[in-house]
Design a protein around this motif. Structure first.
Motif, mmCIF file in Angstrom:
data_model
loop_
_atom_site.group_PDB
_atom_site.id
_atom_site.type_symbol
_atom_site.label_atom_id
_atom_site.label_comp_id
_atom_site.label_asym_id
_atom_site.label_seq_id
_atom_site.Cartn_x
_atom_site.Cartn_y
_atom_site.Cartn_z
ATOM 1 N N LYS A 20 0.808 -1.223 0.000
ATOM 2 C CA LYS A 20 0.000 0.000 0.000
ATOM 3 C C LYS A 20 0.836 1.266 0.000
ATOM 4 O O LYS A 20 0.355 2.318 -0.442
ATOM 5 N N ASN A 45 -7.860 -0.939 8.218
ATOM 6 C CA ASN A 45 -6.894 -1.992 8.506
ATOM 7 C C ASN A 45 -7.149 -2.596 9.879
ATOM 8 O O ASN A 45 -7.407 -3.789 10.024
ATOM 9 N N SER A 79 -10.909 -9.849 -3.234
ATOM 10 C CA SER A 79 -10.766 -8.410 -2.980
ATOM 11 C C SER A 79 -9.889 -7.751 -4.041
ATOM 12 O O SER A 79 -10.099 -6.594 -4.410
ATOM 13 N N ILE A 83 -11.113 -4.586 -6.121
ATOM 14 C CA ILE A 83 -10.328 -3.345 -6.157
ATOM 15 C C ILE A 83 -10.056 -2.926 -7.593
ATOM 16 O O ILE A 83 -10.121 -1.741 -7.938
ATOM 17 N N SER A 95 -14.194 -2.627 -0.824
ATOM 18 C CA SER A 95 -13.253 -3.654 -1.283
ATOM 19 C C SER A 95 -12.001 -3.680 -0.426
ATOM 20 O O SER A 95 -11.463 -4.742 -0.089
ATOM 21 N N TYR A 96 -11.533 -2.489 -0.059
ATOM 22 C CA TYR A 96 -10.339 -2.368 0.785
ATOM 23 C C TYR A 96 -10.600 -2.966 2.158
ATOM 24 O O TYR A 96 -9.763 -3.674 2.728
ATOM 25 N N TYR A 100 -8.872 -6.387 4.132
ATOM 26 C CA TYR A 100 -8.312 -6.484 5.481
ATOM 27 C C TYR A 100 -9.047 -7.490 6.350
ATOM 28 O O TYR A 100 -8.470 -8.026 7.306
ATOM 29 N N TYR A 163 -2.616 -4.233 -7.493
ATOM 30 C CA TYR A 163 -3.346 -4.946 -6.438
ATOM 31 C C TYR A 163 -3.929 -6.245 -6.980
ATOM 32 O O TYR A 163 -3.908 -7.292 -6.301
#
Length: 399
Positions: A20, A45, A79, A83, A95-96, A100, A163
């Motif tokens: 990231k 996160n 994911s 993304i 999606s983020y 996590y 990603y």
């Protein structure tokens, strides 16, 4: 096959957690995010991690560790696809967050799986597997930066394509795990130690304290070392980032090379010695000034051992309840880590205020106090390890 699942899993975990860095500025630009919005995004996160901690052990009991591990990898791969197709911020944020959730499931799942598989040389194997996480974390930003510049059929991958490719690597351990059988899934529910019984064990609560203090000291370095070196010693970003890279190198090598020591001298004694070494390095670095700044990096040698050694201790102490014990311990550790990082910032601001906001040395004193708090956490980790050692010694249960 089981070991391949764990080692490759930790490599991919390191990638997913640390790609990231180069992507964040581009994400912020593409979605025109304010600093507050960016902060909220990054806070997903910790939130996703804690939510995953709350249900992963339950799923392990219901499905078995094999299918939980596959589900964790599958959610990360999914994911990556989400993304890639997220062209609007709400979908991207969701999606983020989902990524996590997968990361949290994966960390707990790999820890439980390791506890069930590494029944011999547990300390060495736990440290070695986590060492692969450290190595992949070291190269992840470089790989991410390179991938974002790659052009395929006239289309630049950028951060979305990066990603997608990195998270689709999760398919590899899915295939390996699919054709593997994992020990521990055949333990009957009535043979497992319940959480209620675990909570009565003082050892588990001491382990929570050891892990929390250790991980606060470990994670805080990534967030505060560069800031400290730039503002306290006027280092440029390249110099400060270089010191952080050396810290992570020491961190990864310590896990790869020093694991056998934990098996030889004992887990609890190892926790006490290595966390004490980290505390000593950090405190000397803070007090000694710029000429001993290399000790900030050297502290990584000691603090690297804490997390995997605690996992090895739990696996040995609670063989039929390791999944529940790991989940409970790591969940409380996550809460403690959030509080710890807030305290570091609070200490800096408090000392700056006490030293006088207009004073030329107030910022330096504040930063020294804040980083000193990181060293204090490592020292408290050593002290609680000593208390745990004494408690186990009196009961003749030292591991």
């Amino acid at each position: 096959m089981q070991m391949a699942t764990i080692f490759i899993g930790f490599v991919i975990f390191g990638f997913s957690e640390n790609i990231k860095g180069p992507a964040i500025p581009r994400i912020q630009f593409d979605f025109r995010l304010s600093e507050a919005q960016l902060g909220t995004l990054l806070s997903l996160n910790a939130l996703g991690y804690l939510i995953a901690c709350s249900f992963t052990a339950y799923l392990t009991k219901m499905w078995g560790i094999k299918w939980v591990t596959i589900a964790a990898f599958a959610s990360m791969a999914a994911s990556g696809i989400l993304i890639f197709y997220s062209h609007y911020y709400p979908l991207f944020a969701a999606s983020y967050f989902f990524m996590y959730i997968g990361n949290g499931m994966l960390e707990i799942g790999l820890a439980i799986l390791s506890a069930k598989i590494f029944l011999k040389n547990t300390g060495m194997m736990m440290n070695m597997t986590h060492g692969f996480y450290g190595l992949s974390s070291t190269v992840a930003p470089l790989i991410a930066t390179g991938l974002m510049k790659v052009t395929i059929v006239g289309h630049t991958l950028d951060w979305r394509g990066m990603y997608l490719i990195m998270l689709l690597l999760s398919i590899i351990p899915i295939v390996i795990a699919w054709f593997s059988t994992f020990p521990g899934d055949d333990i009957l529910h009535e043979d497992r130690i319940s959480l209620k019984d675990l909570l009565k064990d003082r050892v588990l609560w001491l382990v929570v304290l050891v892990l929390t203090f250790g991980v606060v000291s470990e994670m805080a370095v990534g967030g505060w070392l560069v800031n400290f070196l730039e503002k306290a010693y006027n280092w440029d970003t390249v110099q400060a980032s270089g010191m952080l890279s050396i810290f992570f190198l020491c961190f990864a090598l310590a896990r790869l090379l020093l694991g056998p020591i934990t098996d030889r001298i004992g887990f609890v004694l190892s926790l006490m010695i290595f966390s004490g070494f980290s505390a000593l390095c950090t405190c000397i670095a803070v007090v000694g000034g710029e000429r001993v700044a290399f000790l900030f990096a050297a502290s990584g040698i000691g603090i690297a051992i804490i997390y995997p050694t605690v996992m090895a201790f739990i696996a040995t102490r609670f063989p039929k309840g390791s999944d529940t014990a790991i989940t409970f311990t790591v969940t409380l550790m996550g809460l403690g880590s959030v509080i710890g990082n807030y305290l570091i910032g609070g200490v800096i601001e408090l000392v700056k205020h006490l030293a006088g906001e207009d004073s030329s040395t107030s910022l330096l004193r504040g930063l020294q106090a804040g980083y000193g708090f990181i060293g204090l956490c490592a020292a408290l980790c050593s002290i609680t390890s000593f208390i745990l050692y004494v408690y186990l010694y009196r009961r003749k249960e030292v591991i």
